[in-house]
Design a protein around this motif. Structure first.
Motif, PDB file in Angstrom:
ATOM      1  N   GLU A 264       0.985  -1.026   0.054  1.00 37.24           N
ATOM      2  CA  GLU A 264      -0.304   0.332  -0.656  1.00 37.24           C
ATOM      3  C   GLU A 264       0.677   1.285  -0.328  1.00 37.24           C
ATOM      4  OE1 GLU A 264      -2.963   0.022   2.921  1.00 37.24           O
ATOM      5  OE2 GLU A 264      -3.676  -2.067   2.641  1.00 37.24           O
ATOM      6  N   LEU A 265       2.162   1.610   0.747  1.00 39.22           N
ATOM      7  CA  LEU A 265       3.048   2.144   0.796  1.00 39.22           C
ATOM      8  C   LEU A 265       3.882   2.733  -0.279  1.00 39.22           C
ATOM      9  CD1 LEU A 265       4.493   1.500   4.533  1.00 39.22           C
ATOM     10  CD2 LEU A 265       2.206   3.056   3.694  1.00 39.22           C
ATOM     11  N   LYS A 266       3.764   2.125  -1.504  1.00 35.01           N
ATOM     12  CA  LYS A 266       4.678   1.681  -2.721  1.00 35.01           C
ATOM     13  C   LYS A 266       3.472   3.170  -3.373  1.00 35.01           C
ATOM     14  CE  LYS A 266       1.856  -0.717  -5.531  1.00 35.01           C
ATOM     15  NZ  LYS A 266       1.515  -1.817  -6.551  1.00 35.01           N
ATOM     16  N   ARG A 267       2.321   3.652  -3.085  1.00 37.76           N
ATOM     17  CA  ARG A 267       1.672   4.511  -3.509  1.00 37.76           C
ATOM     18  C   ARG A 267       2.896   6.268  -3.285  1.00 37.76           C
ATOM     19  NH1 ARG A 267      -3.739   4.882  -0.318  1.00 37.76           N
ATOM     20  NH2 ARG A 267      -2.871   2.912   0.145  1.00 37.76           N
ATOM     21  N   TYR A 268       3.594   5.578  -1.886  1.00 38.18           N
ATOM     22  CA  TYR A 268       4.148   7.454  -1.777  1.00 38.18           C
ATOM     23  C   TYR A 268       5.829   7.184  -2.031  1.00 38.18           C
ATOM     24  CZ  TYR A 268      -0.122   7.329   0.714  1.00 38.18           C
ATOM     25  OH  TYR A 268      -1.000   7.092   1.386  1.00 38.18           O
ATOM     26  N   ILE A 269       5.824   6.319  -2.842  1.00 36.53           N
ATOM     27  CA  ILE A 269       7.256   6.379  -2.764  1.00 36.53           C
ATOM     28  C   ILE A 269       8.055   7.426  -4.337  1.00 36.53           C
ATOM     29  CG2 ILE A 269       9.475   4.266  -5.115  1.00 36.53           C
ATOM     30  CD1 ILE A 269       8.136   2.986  -3.318  1.00 36.53           C
ATOM     31  N   ASN A 270       6.975   8.476  -5.324  1.00 37.32           N
ATOM     32  CA  ASN A 270       6.967   8.906  -5.710  1.00 37.32           C
ATOM     33  C   ASN A 270       7.332   9.633  -5.384  1.00 37.32           C
ATOM     34  OD1 ASN A 270       7.713   7.512  -8.018  1.00 37.32           O
ATOM     35  ND2 ASN A 270       6.062   7.522  -8.978  1.00 37.32           N
ATOM     36  N   GLU A 271       5.850  10.381  -4.438  1.00 31.44           N
ATOM     37  CA  GLU A 271       6.212  11.828  -3.446  1.00 31.44           C
ATOM     38  C   GLU A 271       7.418  11.886  -2.500  1.00 31.44           C
ATOM     39  OE1 GLU A 271       2.731  13.809  -0.467  1.00 31.44           O
ATOM     40  OE2 GLU A 271       2.409  12.227  -1.414  1.00 31.44           O
ATOM     41  N   ILE A 272       7.568  11.181  -2.064  1.00 31.76           N
ATOM     42  CA  ILE A 272       8.605  10.910  -1.583  1.00 31.76           C
ATOM     43  C   ILE A 272       9.910  11.194  -1.710  1.00 31.76           C
ATOM     44  CG2 ILE A 272      10.563   9.584   0.713  1.00 31.76           C
ATOM     45  CD1 ILE A 272       7.437   8.350   1.746  1.00 31.76           C
ATOM     46  N   CYS A 273      10.111  10.400  -2.660  1.00 24.89           N
ATOM     47  CA  CYS A 273      11.442  10.874  -3.110  1.00 24.89           C
ATOM     48  C   CYS A 273      11.746  12.256  -4.128  1.00 24.89           C
ATOM     49  CB  CYS A 273      11.677   9.953  -4.900  1.00 24.89           C
ATOM     50  SG  CYS A 273      12.249   8.364  -4.530  1.00 24.89           S
TER      51      CYS A 273
ATOM     52  N   THR B   6      14.209   4.014  -9.741  1.00 25.14           N
ATOM     53  CA  THR B   6      14.717   4.639 -11.404  1.00 25.14           C
ATOM     54  C   THR B   6      15.179   6.114 -11.340  1.00 25.14           C
ATOM     55  OG1 THR B   6      14.563   2.759 -12.233  1.00 25.14           O
ATOM     56  CG2 THR B   6      15.856   4.164 -13.754  1.00 25.14           C
ATOM     57  N   SER B   7      14.367   6.921 -11.977  1.00 24.53           N
ATOM     58  CA  SER B   7      14.281   8.579 -11.803  1.00 24.53           C
ATOM     59  C   SER B   7      14.997   9.176 -10.779  1.00 24.53           C
ATOM     60  CB  SER B   7      12.854   9.213 -12.586  1.00 24.53           C
ATOM     61  OG  SER B   7      12.053   9.317 -11.429  1.00 24.53           O
ATOM     62  N   SER B   8      14.723   8.209  -9.759  1.00 31.25           N
ATOM     63  CA  SER B   8      15.900   9.076  -8.451  1.00 31.25           C
ATOM     64  C   SER B   8      16.645   8.920  -8.295  1.00 31.25           C
ATOM     65  CB  SER B   8      14.375   9.489  -7.421  1.00 31.25           C
ATOM     66  OG  SER B   8      14.002   9.526  -7.129  1.00 31.25           O
ATOM     67  N   ILE B   9      17.537   7.840  -9.517  1.00 30.26           N
ATOM     68  CA  ILE B   9      19.505   8.208  -9.363  1.00 30.26           C
ATOM     69  C   ILE B   9      20.214   9.080  -9.281  1.00 30.26           C
ATOM     70  CG2 ILE B   9      21.192   6.338 -10.158  1.00 30.26           C
ATOM     71  CD1 ILE B   9      18.926   4.241 -10.864  1.00 30.26           C
ATOM     72  N   PRO B  10      19.893   9.576 -10.282  1.00 31.62           N
ATOM     73  CA  PRO B  10      20.767  11.215 -10.249  1.00 31.62           C
ATOM     74  C   PRO B  10      20.275  11.948  -8.931  1.00 31.62           C
ATOM     75  CG  PRO B  10      19.648  10.963 -11.997  1.00 31.62           C
ATOM     76  CD  PRO B  10      18.936  10.496 -11.493  1.00 31.62           C
ATOM     77  N   CYS B  11      19.547  12.037  -7.576  1.00 33.29           N
ATOM     78  CA  CYS B  11      19.502  12.620  -6.467  1.00 33.29           C
ATOM     79  C   CYS B  11      19.961  11.665  -5.915  1.00 33.29           C
ATOM     80  CB  CYS B  11      17.950  12.948  -5.927  1.00 33.29           C
ATOM     81  SG  CYS B  11      17.272  13.032  -4.579  1.00 33.29           S
ATOM     82  N   PHE B  12      20.121  10.707  -5.362  1.00 36.08           N
ATOM     83  CA  PHE B  12      20.931  10.036  -4.781  1.00 36.08           C
ATOM     84  C   PHE B  12      22.108   9.728  -4.594  1.00 36.08           C
ATOM     85  CE2 PHE B  12      17.102   6.646  -5.152  1.00 36.08           C
ATOM     86  CZ  PHE B  12      16.050   7.040  -4.234  1.00 36.08           C
TER      87      PHE B  12
ATOM     88  N   TYR C  78       9.775  -2.741  -5.783  1.00 37.16           N
ATOM     89  CA  TYR C  78       9.446  -1.476  -5.633  1.00 37.16           C
ATOM     90  C   TYR C  78      10.341  -0.161  -6.221  1.00 37.16           C
ATOM     91  CZ  TYR C  78       5.207  -3.360  -3.205  1.00 37.16           C
ATOM     92  OH  TYR C  78       4.790  -4.094  -2.463  1.00 37.16           O
ATOM     93  N   GLN C  79      11.912  -0.937  -6.897  1.00 37.24           N
ATOM     94  CA  GLN C  79      13.213  -0.464  -7.008  1.00 37.24           C
ATOM     95  C   GLN C  79      12.560   0.227  -7.971  1.00 37.24           C
ATOM     96  OE1 GLN C  79      16.021  -3.188  -6.427  1.00 37.24           O
ATOM     97  NE2 GLN C  79      16.364  -3.582  -4.549  1.00 37.24           N
TER      98      GLN C  79
END
Length: 363
Positions: free
Chosen positions: A188-197, A231-237, A226-227
């Motif tokens: 259920e929490l996967k829906r927040y991954i993009n927002e939290i990234c 993917t699009s947040s790798i540059p941020c990391f 959910y990895q």
């Protein structure tokens, strides 16, 4: 004020009193946590092990970095002075009509339900923060993780991410972090991954808010499920790895090591720009950072050895691929120096990387 508003205010007053009384719950939580620490070797380790065990059973054992699953964050004791801000009658109402029985597992189901209602119904950020702290502490126990999900609490806590107050967002992320130590909750929490990234990327560098986001992403990247959403947040990391302090570097590396353990993420990571990467292969670097950087590189090397047909020409000069395999002389020198490191774990990891990657040379 009509009767309906009066009753609503009375209910909210009693619930605020419940949050005040939750300080007692926290004391029990601390005592119980210490007992579990002695029995299991660390707080909330059992649930984390179940997540890793499920991953290994489904996709096989890979080279996991250490301490990738964050333990529950022990938030401060609920501020008892909240009574003075919301009225002493709240405390009186608690004493007269809302006893606070505390079980060994923390709050009762009824109390958790009341706290979720309170979080939905109030707009005061001070109260929201205190409720989130209480729910976060409660979610350190696996039984309560299920209760909060079954009561619809995951979406209520998640809705707090849209509150402008940074303190409320941070406490919401801490609660989501503890709640994510549960396979069913993660679905259920996967829906927040993009927002939290996005929140992690835009938060002030090295802030507690940013670290809270990284802890949640660490838990959500423990399995491969959910990895792909990160993917699009790798540059941020990688930016945080380059610019952050040691705490931020350590936490973001937990995410990167998790991602690097998944063969499906290898090409995304190898293509990412990280011209600074080899500068972290240095004995002066903090051990926790250095060890995880070596684990990260070792995971990628293992996957590269299995993909001998990888096209070398598609990687840019500043890519991770070029840093590790296109700069073999410098990389070899760095690793040879680390084999002489004073710390045994670092020496072993450096030697493993040399063995796995034949001194980072392209075959």
């Amino acid at each position: 004020m009509d009767l309906r508003d009066s009753r609503g205010s009375l209910v909210r007053a009693g619930l605020v009193g419940l949050v005040v009384g939750a300080g007692v719950c926290y004391c029990v939580y601390r005592a119980t946590s210490r007992k579990r620490t002695n029995e299991m070797g660390g707080e909330a380790i059992l649930e984390g092990e179940s997540i890793q065990k499920e991953h290994k059973e489904r996709v096989g054992s890979t080279s996991w970095g250490k301490a990738q699953l964050t333990t529950p964050q022990q938030a401060p004791i609920v501020d008892v002075n909240i009574c003075s801000r919301t009225g002493q009658r709240h405390s009186n109402h608690l004493q007269q009509g809302m006893n606070f029985p505390v079980s060994a597992d923390g709050l009762t189901t009824n109390h958790i339900q009341n706290l979720i209602y309170l979080l939905e119904s109030v707009e005061d950020p001070l109260i929201q923060e205190q409720v989130l702290i209480t729910l976060s502490n409660s979610a350190a126990f696996s039984v309560n993780q299920d209760i909060i999900r079954n009561l619809g609490g995951l979406s209520v806590v998640g809705s707090m991410l849209s509150v402008p107050a940074a303190n409320v967002k941070e406490k919401a992320l801490n609660a989501l972090n503890n709640l994510s130590m549960n396979i069913q909750n993660q679905a259920e929490l996967k829906r927040y991954i993009n927002e939290i990234c996005e929140e992690t990327n835009s938060s002030p560098l090295n802030s507690e808010l940013q670290l809270s986001g990284l802890r949640f992403l660490t838990n959500m990247s423990i399995t491969n499920d959910y990895q792909y959403m990160m993917t699009s947040s790798i540059p941020c990391f990688l930016r945080l790895l380059s610019d952050g302090d040691e705490r931020t570097q350590t936490q973001v590396l937990k995410v990167l090591v998790n991602l690097s353990a998944n063969p499906a993420m290898t090409e995304h990571l190898l293509n990412a720009q990280a011209p600074f990467l080899l500068s972290l292969f240095d004995s002066c670097i903090n051990k926790e950072v250095l060890l995880r950087v070596l684990m990260f590189a070792t995971n990628l090397t293992q996957h590269m050895k299995k993909e001998e047909s990888a096209v070398v020409s598609c990687h840019s000069e500043d890519s991770i691929f070029s840093m590790l395999w296109g700069n073999s002389t410098k990389c070899s020198q760095k690793l040879a120096s680390l084999v002489l490191h004073h710390d045994t774990e670092v020496k072993e990891q450096a030697a493993k990387l040399i063995t796995q990657g034949t001194s980072c040379q392209i075959k």
